[in-house]
Write an enzyme that holds these catalytic residues in place. Structure first.
Site, short mmCIF file in Angstrom:
data_model
loop_
_atom_site.label_atom_id
_atom_site.label_comp_id
_atom_site.label_asym_id
_atom_site.label_seq_id
_atom_site.Cartn_x
_atom_site.Cartn_y
_atom_site.Cartn_z
N SER A 159 8.18 -5.64 6.39
CA SER A 159 8.67 -6.49 7.40
C SER A 159 8.88 -7.41 6.92
CB SER A 159 6.46 -6.02 7.58
OG SER A 159 5.83 -5.03 7.49
N ARG B 248 1.08 -1.52 0.06
CA ARG B 248 0.38 -0.07 -0.35
C ARG B 248 1.02 1.47 0.44
NH1 ARG B 248 -3.64 0.63 4.29
NH2 ARG B 248 -1.23 -0.30 6.22
N ASP C 46 6.39 -3.41 11.50
CA ASP C 46 5.28 -3.32 11.21
C ASP C 46 4.29 -3.13 13.04
OD1 ASP C 46 5.84 -6.04 11.79
OD2 ASP C 46 4.15 -6.80 10.91
#
Length: 513
Positions: free
Chosen positions: A195, A123, A248
């Site tokens: 991540s 994203r 994250d």
């Protein structure tokens, strides 16, 4: 073989399981015109008694009484100290300095971007921060699927694709925003949530250790991930500066600090996998050989999924899950508390009951013997079913394992197995958090009855959606803290921790502050 041995009973005591004494129905299979027809015949309670006994043995072997939780927490603290003392000091917890010393204060202002790469989808986000209002004024995002060939291709191709997506997203800015950047002379800044395993070398640089989650971009390993991305951004003919590289969990902590208050000291994710980070005194990180940060603090990424201890109540199902995993012997804690493995543990228990106690009838359902057929969302649905006849349990058993007919007693046993696993997972997760709180000195007793506040920012689908799991976790944490604790601890859900957190950390580490 004794049933206790079959289920791996560890001998911990727990309250007895409610007795199921009503007659059960045994489904007999007969053939009629070439089709299998389900029949019901009356059977004595012997089968359900055996299943009930196996259930109680399993509950005992999975038991997490308060003294055991304290032992788990103390073992974790010991490994935390070892991991902070020297590189490789703990063979379980990496205790990685993140170089993040400035967590968001709520005063950050301006427009920042973030790229969140954590799996097959990534994203890009645009976040406008309100400054003294301590609010996120607006946020927009775009989610994109990474083409499979790029997941196993070259670093240049992968990052050109991501940088191109970011550049296209930037081009959708309002004209007023574009004019602001032109007039101010400022460069757009972005956080990068990455991540995957990385050895961080500064707040905005880190060396890729290896890839996971289906990625295999070999020529990117051993290189600075931010430089590779920054070079790709330059090739897109856009000026965007990566100001912060975060995972994250750190993003969740940053979002919690911004949204809740400065007493947010821990970030924790319990979803498909699990991890935790926390704010440590910089002078306690003895392996740190660089100048101490001015803030006197350092966020530590624990990578706590690899924690293991003889105090963890493992059963035959845990041993099987571990043996069949891609990393046997590793990630004990993650395999016992996270979502990836919860459904498989429940399936293994039910399959053994079907074999040993003829649960679901004389023939073991074929689908019940297939690995990874029961997902954690199924377990959550079963666990939340409070209907008198456990209709949701019946539907899940039919949809997943093709078990057409079940008795109420059988459904109660299935429901109970899910409860045992939810309780164990939630309570062990609470023990881990209590260990962190103990390490940073927030588990003491109140001297005058007053309480200070500590917030733990949480993210992850298992914590968010598995209500009973979360309840067990919260209850156990309160048990561990005690009624006379000096600190009141709150678990707060921080949605979209990685993406929003990356943008917030780009703001708190901005070059234009």
């Amino acid at each position: 073989m004794a049933i206790g041995k079959v289920l791996g009973c560890a001998g911990f005591q727990h309250s007895a399981v409610p007795t199921l004494r009503e007659p059960v129905r045994l489904r007999a299979q007969c053939r009629r015109r070439g089709k299998t027809v389900s029949m019901s015949v009356q059977k004595t309670s012997k089968t359900v008694q055996q299943a009930e006994k196996m259930l109680q043995e399993f509950r005992q072997s999975s038991s997490t009484p308060l003294p055991l939780l304290h032992q788990v927490a103390d073992a974790l603290v010991q490994e935390m100290y070892a991991g902070l003392a020297s590189e490789g000091g703990s063979d379980q917890l990496k205790m990685l300095p993140t170089y993040v010393e400035n967590l968001p204060s709520g005063s950050e202002k301006g427009l920042f971007y973030a790229v969140d790469l954590g799996g097959t989808n990534f994203r890009v986000l645009r976040v406008e921060l309100g400054g003294k209002t301590g609010q996120i004024l607006s946020q927009e995002f775009k989610e994109v699927v990474i083409p499979p060939e790029l997941m196993v291709g070259t670093g240049k191709d992968l990052f050109d694709f991501i940088a191109g997506t970011l550049a296209s997203f930037v081009d959708t800015e309002d004209e007023s925003i574009k004019a602001h950047f032109v007039q101010s002379g400022k460069t757009r800044e972005s956080g990068f949530a990455f991540s995957f395993p990385v050895r961080q070398t500064s707040v905005k640089s880190g060396i890729v250790i290896h890839w996971t989650k289906g990625f295999k971009v070999d020529d990117a390993v051993g290189k600075d991930i931010v430089k590779q991305f920054q070079d790709a951004i330059s090739r897109s003919n856009h000026q965007i500066m990566i100001s912060a590289l975060v995972n994250d969990t750190v993003g969740t902590l940053a979002g919690g600090r911004f949204n809740f208050d400065e007493e947010t000291m821990i970030g924790c994710i319990i979803g498909t996998g699990t991890n935790a980070c926390y704010v440590e005194r910089a002078d306690a990180v003895h392996k740190w050989d660089e100048p101490l940060p001015k803030s006197g603090e350092m966020v530590i990424n624990m990578e706590w999924g690899n924690f293991r201890s003889p105090y963890l109540p493992r059963t035959f199902a845990d041993e099987t899950v571990d043996k069949d995993s891609v990393n046997p012997g590793d990630q004990w804690f993650e395999k016992m508390i996270s979502g990836m493995y919860l459904g498989e543990i429940v399936r293994l228990v039910l399959a053994r009951m079907a074999k040993e106690a003829e649960l679901f009838g004389g023939n073991v359902p074929v689908k019940l013997l297939e690995r990874l057929t029961l997902g954690t969302p199924h377990v959550s649905k079963i666990h939340l079913d409070n209907s008198p006849d456990l209709d949701v349990v019946a539907k899940v058993l039919k949809d997943v394992f093709e078990i057409e007919t079940t008795t109420l007693e059988e459904r109660k046993i299935v429901h109970e197995v899910c409860d045992i696993m939810g309780e164990r997972g939630g309570r062990l997760a609470a023990a881990g958090l209590y260990g962190i709180l103990k390490k940073i000195g927030r588990t003491g007793k109140s001297r005058n009855g007053s309480k200070k506040k500590t917030v733990i920012a949480m993210d992850g689908g298992l914590f968010e959606h598995h209500v009973r799991y979360r309840s067990y976790m919260e209850e156990a944490l309160q048990e561990l803290m005690g009624s006379d604790a000096a600190y009141e601890v709150a678990l707060r859900l921080q949605n979209d921790g990685s993406g929003i957190g990356a943008a917030l950390l780009a703001a708190s580490h901005s070059h234009f502050k």
